[in-house]
Write an enzyme that holds these catalytic residues in place. Sequence first.
Site, PDB file in Angstrom:
ATOM      1  N   GLU A 259      -8.378  -8.593 -10.967  1.00  0.00           N
ATOM      2  CA  GLU A 259      -9.035  -7.692 -11.921  1.00  0.00           C
ATOM      3  C   GLU A 259     -10.237  -8.355 -12.574  1.00  0.00           C
ATOM      4  O   GLU A 259     -11.275  -7.725 -12.766  1.00  0.00           O
ATOM      5  CB  GLU A 259      -8.045  -7.220 -12.997  1.00  0.00           C
ATOM      6  N   ARG A 263     -14.041  -6.960 -11.824  1.00  0.00           N
ATOM      7  CA  ARG A 263     -14.694  -6.322 -12.978  1.00  0.00           C
ATOM      8  C   ARG A 263     -15.697  -7.264 -13.657  1.00  0.00           C
ATOM      9  O   ARG A 263     -16.828  -6.873 -13.950  1.00  0.00           O
ATOM     10  CB  ARG A 263     -13.647  -5.864 -14.004  1.00  0.00           C
ATOM     11  N   ASP A 392      -4.749  -1.091  -0.481  1.00  0.00           N
ATOM     12  CA  ASP A 392      -5.983  -0.312  -0.306  1.00  0.00           C
ATOM     13  C   ASP A 392      -7.250  -1.120  -0.023  1.00  0.00           C
ATOM     14  O   ASP A 392      -7.879  -1.000   1.034  1.00  0.00           O
ATOM     15  CB  ASP A 392      -6.211   0.615  -1.527  1.00  0.00           C
ATOM     16  N   GLU A 527     -12.049   7.043  -7.165  1.00  0.00           N
ATOM     17  CA  GLU A 527     -12.098   7.009  -5.694  1.00  0.00           C
ATOM     18  C   GLU A 527     -12.688   8.269  -5.055  1.00  0.00           C
ATOM     19  O   GLU A 527     -13.461   8.176  -4.090  1.00  0.00           O
ATOM     20  CB  GLU A 527     -10.709   6.723  -5.106  1.00  0.00           C
ATOM     21  N   THR A 616     -15.297  -3.417  -4.974  1.00  0.00           N
ATOM     22  CA  THR A 616     -14.299  -2.357  -5.171  1.00  0.00           C
ATOM     23  C   THR A 616     -14.273  -1.824  -6.600  1.00  0.00           C
ATOM     24  O   THR A 616     -13.535  -0.891  -6.907  1.00  0.00           O
ATOM     25  CB  THR A 616     -12.895  -2.834  -4.726  1.00  0.00           C
TER      26      THR A 616
HETATM   27  C1  DMJ Z   1     -10.453  -0.137  -9.888  1.00  0.00           C
HETATM   28  O1  DMJ Z   1     -10.166  -1.234 -10.643  1.00  0.00           O
HETATM   29  C2  DMJ Z   1     -10.842  -0.520  -8.500  1.00  0.00           C
HETATM   30  O2  DMJ Z   1     -11.518   0.521  -7.898  1.00  0.00           O
HETATM   31  C3  DMJ Z   1      -9.683  -0.930  -7.650  1.00  0.00           C
HETATM   32  O3  DMJ Z   1     -10.053  -1.170  -6.347  1.00  0.00           O
HETATM   33  C4  DMJ Z   1      -8.645   0.146  -7.659  1.00  0.00           C
HETATM   34  N1  DMJ Z   1      -8.291   0.540  -8.973  1.00  0.00           N
HETATM   35  C5  DMJ Z   1      -9.310   0.812  -9.933  1.00  0.00           C
HETATM   36  C6  DMJ Z   1      -9.822   2.232  -9.928  1.00  0.00           C
HETATM   37  O4  DMJ Z   1      -8.935   3.181  -9.616  1.00  0.00           O
END
Ligand code: DMJ
Length: 628
Positions: A259, A263, A392, A527, A616
Amino acid sequence: MHPPSRQDYISISLAGQGTYNNGKQWRRQSCWRKWKRLSRLQRSLILLFLFMCGIASYPAVTEHLRGLTDGERSTESDSVLRPVFPQVLPEPVTPRPEPSSQKKLSNKRGPPILQNRLQKKGNGTVAVGEQKEEGVVSWRGAVVHADRDTEEAKEEESKDHLLANHQSGSSNQSEASLLEAVKDAFRHAWQGYKDFAWGHDELRPLSKSYSEWFGLGLTLIDALDTMWILGLKEEFEEARTWVATELTFNKNVDVNLFESTIRILGGLLSTYHLTGDTMFLDKAKDIGSRLMPAFNTPSKIPYSDVNIGKGTAHPPRWTSDSTVAEVTSIQLEFRELSRLTQDPQYQDAVAEVMKQVHTLDGKLDGLVPMFINTNNGQFTHQGIFTLGARADSYYEYLLKQWIQGGKKEDQLLQDYVQAIEGVKKNLLQKSSPNGLTFVGELSHGQFSPKMDHLVCFLPGTLALGAHHGLPADHMDLAKQLMETCYQMYTQMETGLSPEIVHFNMHEGSIRDIDVKLADRHNLLRPETVESLFYLYRFTKDHKYQDWGWNILQNFNKYTKVSSGGYTSINNVRDPDYTSPRDKMESFFLGETLKYLYLLFSDDPSLISLDEYVFNTEAHPLPIWPSTA
Ligand code: DMJ
């Protein structure tokens, strides 16, 4: 002597209150005597007068009564100003427009049968037409959004809702107005964060407070490049000042490696690239180096948690496993950090993870299990395969690392292409009755028609791969899954997707999508709008913008908090009781609003997909020049 008993006198004994002389009854009796004494002519005139009064006051009385039985309270102006004898006849009642006629729906984009599913469904849920008190959501006494409260406004909003779900909402608007709508949403979200959570991780918009996860200003950092892309300079400058003067990573705090990488490290690197401001790069180096202890494990598969102040790392308390998606979705960021610093340690650490995962036993046609052990480096809890939570972004980062590195790392490409074949072979099914293509899950050979909203990253990733030269059928599949992801929104009564859906597969099903009670929440996730952005960029088919517009409208309608910010909600199936969660996730600003803005932009050079690859968490990182 007692008075003689009187026939016309009634006394009522009330317990504990003595005798009550019924004066009203007595008065009535005495009136009757007076009436009897009147002449016939006098009585007739009085009766005629009373009859005329009754006729004259009838409309006012009936109107008043109608108001009361409708459950409406007459307003002060009603009772004071309304004439007893109306001067004009009341306006004729205009019949309500048919909100969801078949005729109206038939020419909408998307399968007409599916677009017409917001009527009352067979599972006891509330249909849109039955909405009450639109936009007024009360949670622990807090008013979320109480702009309109008249019956008229409710009717209008209910109609808006149907339009938002069924019509191609963005078509008749200029690009500028679409972009402005996203900026407005951002400003509103930012205002809440600024007022009640400045410098903290997440806004709690209803309680007008904040929550801490790592205590590192997560929302602020996640939102930096969004503000830059949206052109919100003033907001950006304020945030920059906070990063420069207040943000410190020298803190005795445990952070999650994945995370904080996607981020914080991703956000800082991206902002550095967009702005050229080396302050952001310095901060990125600082957090990057503080995360490195996570890789000090027997297997070199990183632990999930790092104390960035102490330089120690550990797995979660209950296991020595890490999540596969987490350890395989930090590569874009660490590779970029190595390129910028010319220090290979970051890239080496994450490449080692990919190398090991590539060779591990326990995959099924390129699909990976969800857990990996940090001691022996083996997959654990084997036999369960999903494209949702915990797996994912493994698939996403296979493709994106290949793109980032200039499409040279063949192993990444092969693993990606094999995995997509694995998805097609093992996880892809069609729902009944409308044949929506969806990605389910496999548990020890048993198929489950369950799909997380998280899986909706896949249409975008497939489309990105096709754009970069992968087989055209990836694009076909992307389009089919995009439709499904949109249906996960539009088939819900709020027009917002739940966290998880289950598809019906047996013939004779009456609806395609079911939602379990525990899965009805919406966390403002990105998403679907992320994928809409890719699909629109590559196809220029305006229906994707329309869909994104509808989703934005519904975020505004059901998750916007009037005092600032947006909130996750617990129940996407009940427009009257969405049950707000009092939390605005940082990815709403970092991802959801950014992708919506990019979706509405017709400028392909705004974060060109030939120059950038998004991590992501929607932070764009440069595709390496071929000489790198
Ligand atoms: C985000 O932190 C990122 O996109 C991660 O890959 C999946 N979860 C959240 C958003 O849903």
